[in-house]
Design a protein around this motif. Structure first.
Motif, mmCIF file in Angstrom:
data_model
loop_
_atom_site.group_PDB
_atom_site.id
_atom_site.type_symbol
_atom_site.label_atom_id
_atom_site.label_comp_id
_atom_site.label_asym_id
_atom_site.label_seq_id
_atom_site.Cartn_x
_atom_site.Cartn_y
_atom_site.Cartn_z
ATOM 1 N N LEU A 120 0.831 -1.196 0.000
ATOM 2 C CA LEU A 120 0.000 0.000 0.000
ATOM 3 C C LEU A 120 0.868 1.250 0.000
ATOM 4 N N GLN A 121 1.917 1.222 0.822
ATOM 5 C CA GLN A 121 2.777 2.392 0.903
ATOM 6 C C GLN A 121 3.478 2.639 -0.428
ATOM 7 N N THR A 122 3.937 1.545 -1.065
ATOM 8 C CA THR A 122 4.548 1.704 -2.384
ATOM 9 C C THR A 122 3.600 2.395 -3.338
ATOM 10 N N GLY A 123 2.363 1.906 -3.354
ATOM 11 C CA GLY A 123 1.400 2.484 -4.275
ATOM 12 C C GLY A 123 1.166 3.962 -4.003
ATOM 13 N N VAL A 127 2.706 5.276 -15.350
ATOM 14 C CA VAL A 127 3.316 4.979 -14.047
ATOM 15 C C VAL A 127 2.356 5.378 -12.935
ATOM 16 N N PHE A 128 1.729 6.582 -13.100
ATOM 17 C CA PHE A 128 0.715 7.046 -12.147
ATOM 18 C C PHE A 128 -0.382 6.009 -12.002
ATOM 19 N N LEU A 187 -2.172 -0.303 -7.959
ATOM 20 C CA LEU A 187 -1.453 -1.182 -7.041
ATOM 21 C C LEU A 187 -2.089 -1.150 -5.667
ATOM 22 N N ILE A 188 -2.767 -0.029 -5.361
ATOM 23 C CA ILE A 188 -3.358 0.127 -4.040
ATOM 24 C C ILE A 188 -4.609 -0.727 -3.886
ATOM 25 N N LEU A 189 -5.292 -1.025 -4.996
ATOM 26 C CA LEU A 189 -6.614 -1.630 -4.899
ATOM 27 C C LEU A 189 -6.650 -2.952 -4.152
ATOM 28 N N VAL A 190 -5.847 -3.925 -4.646
ATOM 29 C CA VAL A 190 -5.982 -5.262 -4.066
ATOM 30 C C VAL A 190 -5.517 -5.311 -2.605
ATOM 31 N N PRO A 191 -4.363 -4.707 -2.248
ATOM 32 C CA PRO A 191 -4.005 -4.718 -0.828
ATOM 33 C C PRO A 191 -5.066 -4.083 0.059
ATOM 34 N N MET A 192 -5.644 -2.964 -0.399
ATOM 35 C CA MET A 192 -6.661 -2.311 0.417
ATOM 36 C C MET A 192 -7.878 -3.210 0.563
ATOM 37 N N TYR A 193 -8.263 -3.859 -0.534
ATOM 38 C CA TYR A 193 -9.410 -4.764 -0.483
ATOM 39 C C TYR A 193 -9.178 -5.856 0.544
ATOM 40 N N LEU A 201 -5.427 -5.682 -14.011
ATOM 41 C CA LEU A 201 -4.884 -4.723 -13.067
ATOM 42 C C LEU A 201 -3.367 -4.715 -13.155
ATOM 43 N N PRO A 202 -2.767 -3.524 -13.152
ATOM 44 C CA PRO A 202 -1.319 -3.525 -13.047
ATOM 45 C C PRO A 202 -0.923 -3.938 -11.642
#
Lengths: 580, 547, 116
Positions: free
Chosen positions: A119-122, A134-135, A141-147, B446-447
Motif C-alpha cells: 500500500l505504501q509503495t502504491g 506509471v501514475f 497497485l493500491i486496490l488489491v491490498p486495500m481490499y 490490473l497492473p
C-alpha cells in the motif's frame, strides 16, 4: 544522472513486502518490526528531501527518468515538486505511524505487513509519478491490498465494504484510464518549445534542472536515447510523437492547442477528458454523490488502515485533480468550475448533516472526511478565476489536504484507542473518558478542534485560504461553505462531549479502560503537534507549495470574463479589488 | 519441361522450405514415434510422455534456432511454392504455441489426464492440433488457411471428449464437432466465392486483385452491385469461420458448453493455443487480402517475396476496408459485453473461464480492427496495433494456463469444479490459491500484472487509429473492464476470504504440480513488472506486417 | 431475371455456382433441422461438397477463360477438401459413437445436459 532518492522511496516498501515471504510464519513480531523499520527508513528519506534545498519550489527536482517500456511509450518518470513534496512527507509519516499502530495486529501478521507495505509503495508512487501510465500503475497497485486489508482484518461488515470500495475505485480508475488515453492520443512532443521539453524531463534528469544550458536540445537529439531517435523520426515525417508524460501534457495545454482542436458533441477533447478525469478522481476524493463507499470502508477497516485511508488515500484524488485535471484541461476547468464548486458545497453539507446523525464514533469521523474534502473542490474551482485566486485557492486546497490528513488520521487513531479497550464505538454509551484517560483524551481534543477549524490549528488555515477566493467566485456558495463551519462545529463538539466529557463511563467493558500506552502516545503526540505547528506556521506547507502551484496555474492567470454567478472581472487587479 | 520442374521443386523443398519448417517436421516425427512406440513390446514400457516431451522440446529448440539472430533479422520468404509464409510473426507465434505445447505436455502428465497406458492418444491429438496451428500461423494460400484450420480443429474435437465414459464430455465433443464442422463448411464456401471473384487462391495475389478491382469505383456503379454483394458475402462467410474459431459473437455459443464438458487441461489448450493461432491467421488475412497503399513491384508467387502494388492514394479498397473494420469492431464490442454479462451469473469455474475467454476474444479483436483502420495511412501504426494483439495474446497465454491448471489441480484434490467449492483454498493449498488469484487479477487487467500491458497496448492502438468506431470500442473496453471485476473478484474472495469446508484437511497438490503452477504464475508477475522484453519481441514480430 | 437468362445460356460458371449454392443451402438446412445425428453429419458433407463444386467450377479454364480462372489451384483445393471432409466425417462419426455409448440414442436433442 538519476537521483536515487525517489526510486528508493518507492521500491523500498515493495522490496520489504517481498522479503516478508522469507520471514517464518510464526515470527509475527519480526514481520511487524521489519515493517516498522522500513517505514521509518522511508520517512527519513522523505524528510531528508524536505531539508534538501533542491526539493520544493516551482520546478521538478530529484528526477528519475529511465525508459521502462519504450515499445509502449512508457517512461519511468518520477519527480517531486512543491505540490507533491508535502503530500509525500505526509504519506511517509502517516505510514510510519500506521506501522506503529499496527503493532497490535494478531491475525496473520506477515500478510498484513506485506499488504501494508505494498500500500505504501502504491501511495508514494502515485505522488511521485509524472508519467501517466506509471501514475496509473501505482494507483491500481493500491486496490488489491486495500481490499484484502479491509476484508480480512476489518470488522464484521468488512467484506461488503471492501467490495464496494473496490468496485467504486476501479470504476473511477478505468474512467481515468480512458481520459489518459484520450489525452495521449492528441499529445505531440514535437510541438513543445525546447525549453519546455527540457523542463518536463523528456530529455533526462540533467536537462530538467534549472539553469541547464541552452544547447541541451541539440545534444539530446544527437544522443542515443531511443526517445530522441523517435523524436527525430517524428519531426521528419511530420507525425505526432505521442507521450504519457504529465508535465509535457500540462505544457502542451498551456502553449499549444493539441487538446482543444478536436471536438465531438459540441465540446472539445480536453472538456471530455476533464469530465472523465473529474468523475474518476471525484470517486476517490470523494465527492457527493459518489462517496457512498467511504463510510463503510472507513468504519470497517482496522484502525491503522483507516488512518491511511483517510489520511492519504483521499488525497490521491485531490492530487490527481491538481496534477492532471486542472493543468491539462484549464478551459474545461474554468467552464465547469461552477459545477465543481456546487459539488464541493453539497459535499460539505451532506457530510456534515450525515455526521450529525451518527451514533458510531468512527462513522462520524468518516462522514467528516467527506465533508472536509469538499473544501478542496471549492478551492480548486474558485482558483480558476485568476492568478491571485489561484494562488489562494489551490494553495488552500493543498494545505487542506495536508491538514485533513493529519487530523483525520489522528481522530481515527483516537477512536481506535477507545475501541481497542471497550470494543464498541457507540457515542451514546461512551462518556467520562477524560477522567479515565486524560492524556489520550486531551490529544484527541486537540485533533478534534483542529478538524473543527479552530484558528491557530491546522484546519482553519485551509478553510480560510479556500473561502477567500470563493467569495469572489460566487458569494452565495462562499456563504454556504462558511456556514457549514457551524455544522462542523456542532457535530464535532457533540461527539467530543459525548465521548470524552460527562461524569463517568457507564458503557460495557469499563474495567478495560487502562491508561494510554507509550505506543499510542507515540502515534498521537506527533499528530497533535503537527496540527498545532501547521496551524501556527502554515508557511511550512504554503511556501513550498505555492511556487509550484503558481507555475502550474499559469493558464488561470488570465481571468475568464464569463463565469456564471458573478459580474465580469477585467483583470487580476480587479479581482484583488473585489476581494477587499 | 518436367525434369526441370521436378528439379526446381526439389530444390525449393529441400533447400528453402524444409529447413525453415524444422519444428513442424519434428512434430510429425514425434507423432509417428508416439504411435509406433506402442507396437514393439520393449518400447511399450516407456511412458509416452517422455517421447512427447522430447519431441516438443526439440521442436521448440528448432524454432529458437530459426529465431537466432533476432526476430528483426528474419526476411519474409514464401515456402512450398507460396503455400506458407516464413516471417517474424510466424516465428513468434509458433514460439508461443510450441512453448505452450511443452507446458501442456507437462500439465497433462502431472494431472493424470495422459496416463501411461493410453497417453499416446492424447499426445498424438495434441501434437496434431499444434501442427495444424503452426500451419495456420504461417498460412499464405487459401488452401493452407483451410487445411490449417481443419488440422487444428479436428483433433480438438476428439480432445474435448477424451475422457471416456462421462456423458458431459461426449456431449461437449458432439456439440463442438457439429458446430465446428458447420463453421468450417461455411468458411470454405466463403473461401470458394472469394477465390472465384478475385481469381486467385494465393493470399498476396488476392490482395493485388482486390486492389485492381477498384472497389471504390465499383460501388458507385449500379450494374456491378452484384459483384459488390458477392464480395461482401464472401468476406462475411470467411469471417464467420474465423469468428467461430475465436469464439466471437455471434458464434460464441459453443464455448461455454464445450469448456464445461471438456477436461480443464483441454480447456486451457483451446482457450490459448487455438485462439492465438486464429488471431495470427486473422492478422494474415487482413494484412494480405486487404490491400494498402505501398508502392513496391508485384512479383509472381513462389519467387521470393510477393508484395502489393500501389494503386491510388486513397486506398483502392477503402469501402472493403471500412466494411471489415465495421464488422470486426461490432463483433468485438458485442463479444466482450456478452462474455462479461454472462460470466456474472456463472457458478461453475470452467464455464466462468469459458465466458472470460469469450470476453477476452472481444478485447483481442479490438486492436485488429484498429490495425485495419490504420493500415491505409499509417503502416507503422498498424504494425504497432498488430504487436498489441501479440503482446496481449502472449500475456494471456500465461494467465489462462495458470487458471485452467489450477482448476485441474483443484479438481484432482477436491473433486469439485464449482466456485463455492474453492472456499478457503488459501489456507489449505496456498501455492495453488495464490497462483489462481494472480491469474484472476491478471485477467482483470490490473497492473502490475501482465494482463494490464496487453490491454494498455490494445487501447493505445485504438486511440492511435481514431475515429468513431475506435472511440466506441475504447468506451466499451473500459466499461467492460470495470464490469468484469465482479466475477473475477468473486473467485478471489471465495478463495481468500471464505472459510474452508470442515472436511478439507491437507489437500495440497503434489509438489511437481505446485511447481508447474508457480512456473505458470511467475511470468504473470515478472512480465507485469518488466514487460519491455516481450513488448519489443512482439513489435519486432509484427514489423512490416502491414508494409 | 438472372435465372431466366441462365436457362437459355450455354453452361458456364454461373450454373455451377448455382448448383453449389443449392447444395450449400441444402446442407445448412439439413444441419439446422435434422434431429438424427447422422443426418446432421450428412448436412455437413453437403456443405463441403457445395464448396467443392464451386472450386471445380472456378478452376476450370473452359468455363471462364484462362485469365480469370483459378487454374489447377481450384481442382487441387477440391481434392484436398474431399480428403478433409472424409477425415472430419470419420472423427465426427467416432464422436457420435462415443455419444451413443453413453446416451444410447443419436437424437441430437438428447444432448441437453450442458446448457448454454
Amino acid at each position: 544522472m538519476n537521483d536515487h532518492a525517489l526510486t528508493l522511496l518507492v521500491l523500498l516498501p515493495a522490496a520489504a513486502a517481498c522479503a516478508m515471504a522469507l520471514v517464518p510464519k510464526s515470527a509475527g513480531g519480526a514481520a511487524k518490526k521489519l515493517t516498522l523499520a522500513t517505514t521509518a527508513l522511508v520517512a527519513l528519506i522523505a524528510w531528508s528531501l524536505a531539508f534538501d534545498g533542491r526539493a520544493g519550489g516551482a520546478g521538478l527536482s530529484h528526477i528519475v527518468s529511465a525508459p521502462w517500456i519504450p515499445s509502449l511509450g512508457v517512461q519511468f518518470f518520477l519527480g517531486v515538486d512543491g505540490v507533491s513534496l508535502p503530500l509525500v512527507i505526509l504519506t511517509a509519516s502517516l505510514s510510519f505511524l500506521a506501522a506503529l499502530a499496527s503493532l497490535g495486529v494478531e491475525r496473520h501478521p506477515r500478510g498484513y505487513c506485506a499488504l501494508l507495505l505494498l500500500l505504501q509503495t502504491g501511495m508514494l508512487g502515485v505522488f511521485l509519478a509524472l508519467d501517466f501510465v506509471v501514475f496509473y500503475v501505482f494507483w491500481e497497485l493500491i486496490l488489491v491490498p486495500m481490499y484484502l486489508l479491509i476484508a480480512v482484518w476489518g470488522g464484521d461488515g468488512g467484506r461488503r465494504a471492501a467490495l464496494k470500495y473496490f468496485i467504486y475505485t476501479l470504476a473511477g480508475s478505468v474512467l481515468m484510464l480512458g481520459a489518459g488515453l484520450l489525452l495521449y492520443g492528441q499529445s505531440d512532443l514535437t510541438r513543445l518549445a525546447p525549453a519546455d521539453l527540457a523542463e518536463c524531463g523528456v530529455m533526462g534528469p540533467d536537462a530538467a534542472k534549472p539553469h541547464a544550458s541552452g544547447m541541451v536540445l541539440a545534444e539530446w537529439l544527437a544522443s542515443d536515447d531511443p526517445l530522441a531517435e523517435r523524436y527525430v523520426d517524428a519531426e521528419a515525417a511530420g507525425a505526432p510523437l505521442r507521450t504519457f508524460n504529465l508535465s509535457a501534457m500540462a505544457r502542451l495545454a498551456r502553449s499549444t492547442d493539441v487538446f482543444t482542436s478536436k471536438s465531438w458533441g459540441g465540446h472539445n477533447l480536453a472538456w471530455w477528458a476533464f469530465v472523465l478525469l473529474a468523475v474518476g478522481l471525484a470517486i476517490k476524493l470523494p465527492a457527493v454523490p459518489l462517496h457512498t463507499w467511504l463510510p463503510d470502508a472507513h468504519t470497517e477497516a482496522p484502525t491503522p488502515v483507516s488512518m491511511l485511508l483517510a489520511g492519504v488515500m483521499l488525497k490521491l484524488g485531490g492530487y490527481g485533480l491538481v496534477r492532471i485535471a486542472w493543468p491539462v484541461c484549464p478551459e474545461a476547468a474554468r467552464d465547469l468550475a461552477f459545477v465543481v464548486a456546487v459539488v464541493g458545497v453539497v459535499g460539505l453539507f451532506w457530510g456534515a448533516l450525515a455526521a450529525m446523525a451518527q451514533t458510531d464514533f468512527k462513522r462520524l469521523v468518516a462522514y467528516s472526511s467527506v465533508s472536509h474534502m469538499g473544501y478542496v473542490l471549492i478551492g480548486l474551482a474558485a482558483g480558476t478565476l485568476g492568478a491571485d485566486a489561484w494562488a489562494l485557492g489551490a494553495t488552500g486546497a493543498v494545505f487542506q489536504m495536508v491538514a485533513h490528513g493529519v487530523t483525520s488520521a489522528g481522530l481515527f487513531f483516537a477512536v481506535g484507542v477507545i475501541y481497542e479497550r471497550v470494543h464498541h464505538r457507540d457515542l451514546n454509551q461512551l462518556g467520562g473518558l477524560m477522567n479515565r484517560m486524560p492524556t489520550a483524551s486531551g490529544l484527541a481534543l486537540v485533533l478534534a478542534l483542529a478538524s473543527l477549524g479552530l484558528p491557530c490549528l491546522c484546519g482553519f488555515v485551509g478553510e480560510l485560504l479556500v473561502l477567500l477566493p470563493a467569495w469572489t467566485f460566487n458569494p452565495y456558495l462562499a456563504a454556504a461553505a462558511a456556514s457549514v463551519t457551524v455544522l462542523i462545529a456542532a457535530y464535532t463538539l457533540r461527539a467530543v462531549r459525548l465521548a470524552y466529557y460527562g461524569p463517568e463511563y457507564r458503557g460495557p467493558n469499563g474495567d478495560r479502560l487502562t491508561p494510554v500506552t507509550p505506543r499510542e502516545l507515540a502515534v498521537l503526540i506527533p499528530l497533535a503537534v503537527a496540527a498545532v505547528v501547521l496551524g501556527v506556521r502554515p508557511g511550512i506547507v504554503t511556501e513550498v507549495a505555492e511556487p509550484a502551484l503558481v507555475a502550474a496555474g499559469q493558464p488561470f492567470a488570465h481571468p475568464h470574463p464569463n463565469l456564471p454567478g458573478m459580474t465580469p472581472v477585467a483583470d487580476a487587479a480587479d479581482a484583488r479589488r473585489t476581494t477587499r | 519441361m518436367l525434369p526441370t520442374l521436378v528439379e526446381q521443386l526439389a530444390n525449393d523443398t529441400a533447400g528453402l522450405s524444409l529447413p525453415r519448417s524444422a519444428p513442424e517436421v519434428t512434430l510429425v516425427v514425434t507423432i509417428v514415434a508416439l504411435l509406433l512406440a506402442r507396437v514393439p513390446a520393449a518400447l511399450r514400457r516407456i511412458d509416452p510422455v517422455w517421447i512427447a516431451l522430447t519431441g516438443a522440446l526439440v521442436a521448440l529448440g528448432c524454432l529458437l534456432g530459426e529465431a537466432r539472430g533476432g526476430l528483426a533479422a528474419i526476411e519474409p520468404v514464401e515456402l512450398f511454392t507460396g503455400m506458407l509464409r516464413h516471417d517474424a510473426l510466424g516465428v513468434f507465434s509458433r514460439g508461443l504455441l510450441l512453448m505452450f505445447l511443452v507446458m501442456m505436455v507437462v500439465l497433462s502428465k502431472l494431472t493424470g489426464l495422459a496416463s501411461r497406458d493410453d497417453g499416446q492418444d492424447f499426445f498424438v491429438l495434441l501434437f496434431g492440433a499444434t501442427l495444424g496451428m503452426c500451419v495456420m500461423c504461417r498460412a499464405n494460400h487459401l488452401m493452407t488457411v483451410v487445411l490449417g484450420i481443419e488440422m487444428a480443429s479436428v483433433p480438438s474435437y476428439v480432445l474435448v471428449g477424451i475422457v471416456k465414459g462421462r456423458r458431459r464430455s461426449g456431449e461437449a465433443a458432439l456439440k463442438y464437432s457439429v458446430y465446428g464442422a458447420a463453421a468450417a463448411g461455411v468458411m470454405l464456401y466463403g473461401v470458394s466465392l472469394l477465390a472465384g471473384l478475385l481469381g486467385s487462391v494465393h493470399l498476396p495475389t488476392l490482395g493485388l486483385r482486390l486492389a485492381e478491382l477498384q472497389v471504390a469505383s465499383l460501388a458507385g456503379d449500379p450494374s456491378q452491385r452484384g459483384v459488390i454483394m458477392a464480395l461482401a458475402l464472401a468476406g462475411v462467410l470467411v469471417l464467420v469461420g474465423m469468428a467461430f474459431k475465436l469464439s466471437a459473437a455471434p458464434f460464441h455459443f459453443w464455448a461455454p458448453d464445450v469448456f464445461a464438458g471438456a477436461p480443464a487441461e483441454v480447456g486451457a489448450f483451446l482457450s490459448v493455443a487455438s485462439k492465438t493461432a486464429a488471431l495470427v491467421l486473422l492478422l494474415r488475412l487482413v494484412s494480405l487480402v486487404l490491400p494498402h497503399g505501398v508502392s513496391v513491384d508485384a512479383a509472381l508467387p513462389g519467387e521470393g517475396v510477393s508484395r502489393l502494388a500501389a494503386m491510388s492514394d486513397a486506398g483502392p479498397a477503402a469501402p472493403a476496408r471500412a466494411f471489415v473494420v465495421g464488422l470486426i469492431a461490432t463483433a468485438a464490442a458485442v463479444t466482450c459485453t456478452l462474455g462479461n454479462l454472462a460470466a456474472l451469473s456463472q457458478t461453475n469455474a470452467k464455464r466462468l473461464l469459458a465466458y472470460s475467454t469469450i470476453a477476452h476474444a472481444g478485447y483481442l479483436l479490438m486492436p485488429i480492427a484498429a490495425a485495419i483502420a490504420l493500415a491505409e495511412h499509417d503502416p507503422a501504426g498498424a504494425s504497432g496495433a498488430a504487436a498489441a494483439v501479440m503482446l496481449y495474446a502472449a500475456g494471456y497465454l500465461f494467465l489462462n494456463f495458470t487458471a485452467f491448471a489450477a482448476v485441474a489441480a483443484i479438481r484432482n484434490t477436491r473433486g469439485a469444479e464449482t466456485i463455492e467449492d474453492y472456499a478457503g483454498l488459501i489456507r489449505t493449498a496456498p501455492v495453488t490459491a495464490v497462483a489462481f488469484c494472480l491469474a484472476m487479477i491478471g485477467l482483470l487487467g490490473l497492473p502490475p500484472l501482465v494482463g494490464f500491458w496487453g490491454k494498455l497496448a490494445a487501447l493505445r492502438a485504438l486511440v492511435d487509429a481514431g475515429g468513431p468506431w475506435m472511440v466506441m470500442l475504447l468506451v466499451v473496453a473500459v466499461l467492460n473492464t470495470a464490469l468484469s471485476l465482479v466475477y473475477y473478484l468473486r473467485v478471489v474472495k471465495t478463495i481468500c476470504l471464505d472459510a474452508p469446508p470442515e472436511d478439507a484437511g491437507v489437500e495440497r497438490p503434489e509438489r511437481p504440480t505446485r511447481l508447474l503452477l508457480a512456473v505458470g504464475a511467475a511470468p504473470i508477475l515478472l512480465l507485469g513488472i518488466a514487460p519491455e522484453w516481450l513488448a519489443r519481441l512482439a513489435g519486432e514480430a509484427c514489423q512490416g506486417l502491414f508494409g | 431475371m438472372i435465372l431466366a437468362s441462365l436457362v437459355t445460356e450455354p453452361v458456364g460458371v454461373a450454373h455451377y455456382l448455382i448448383v453449389g449454392a443449392v447444395l450449400f443451402i441444402a446442407g445448412i438446412v439439413c444441419m439446422a433441422t435434422k434431429r438424427n445425428l447422422l443426418g446432421v453429419l450428412m448436412g455437413v458433407e453437403l456443405v463441403l461438397n457445395g464448396a467443392n463444386v464451386n472450386f471445380i467450377a472456378i478452376g476450370s479454364p473452359y468455363l471462364r477463360g484462362d485469365a480469370a480462372s483459378v487454374g489447377l489451384d481450384g481442382q487441387l483445393m477440391a481434392l484436398f477438401v474431399i480428403v478433409l471432409a472424409a477425415a472430419e466425417a470419420a472423427v465426427a462419426l467416432a464422436i457420435a459413437l462415443n455419444f451413443y455409448n453413453t446416451v444410447h440414442t443419436i437424437d441430437v436433442d438428447a444432448a441437453d445436459q450442458l446448457r448454454g
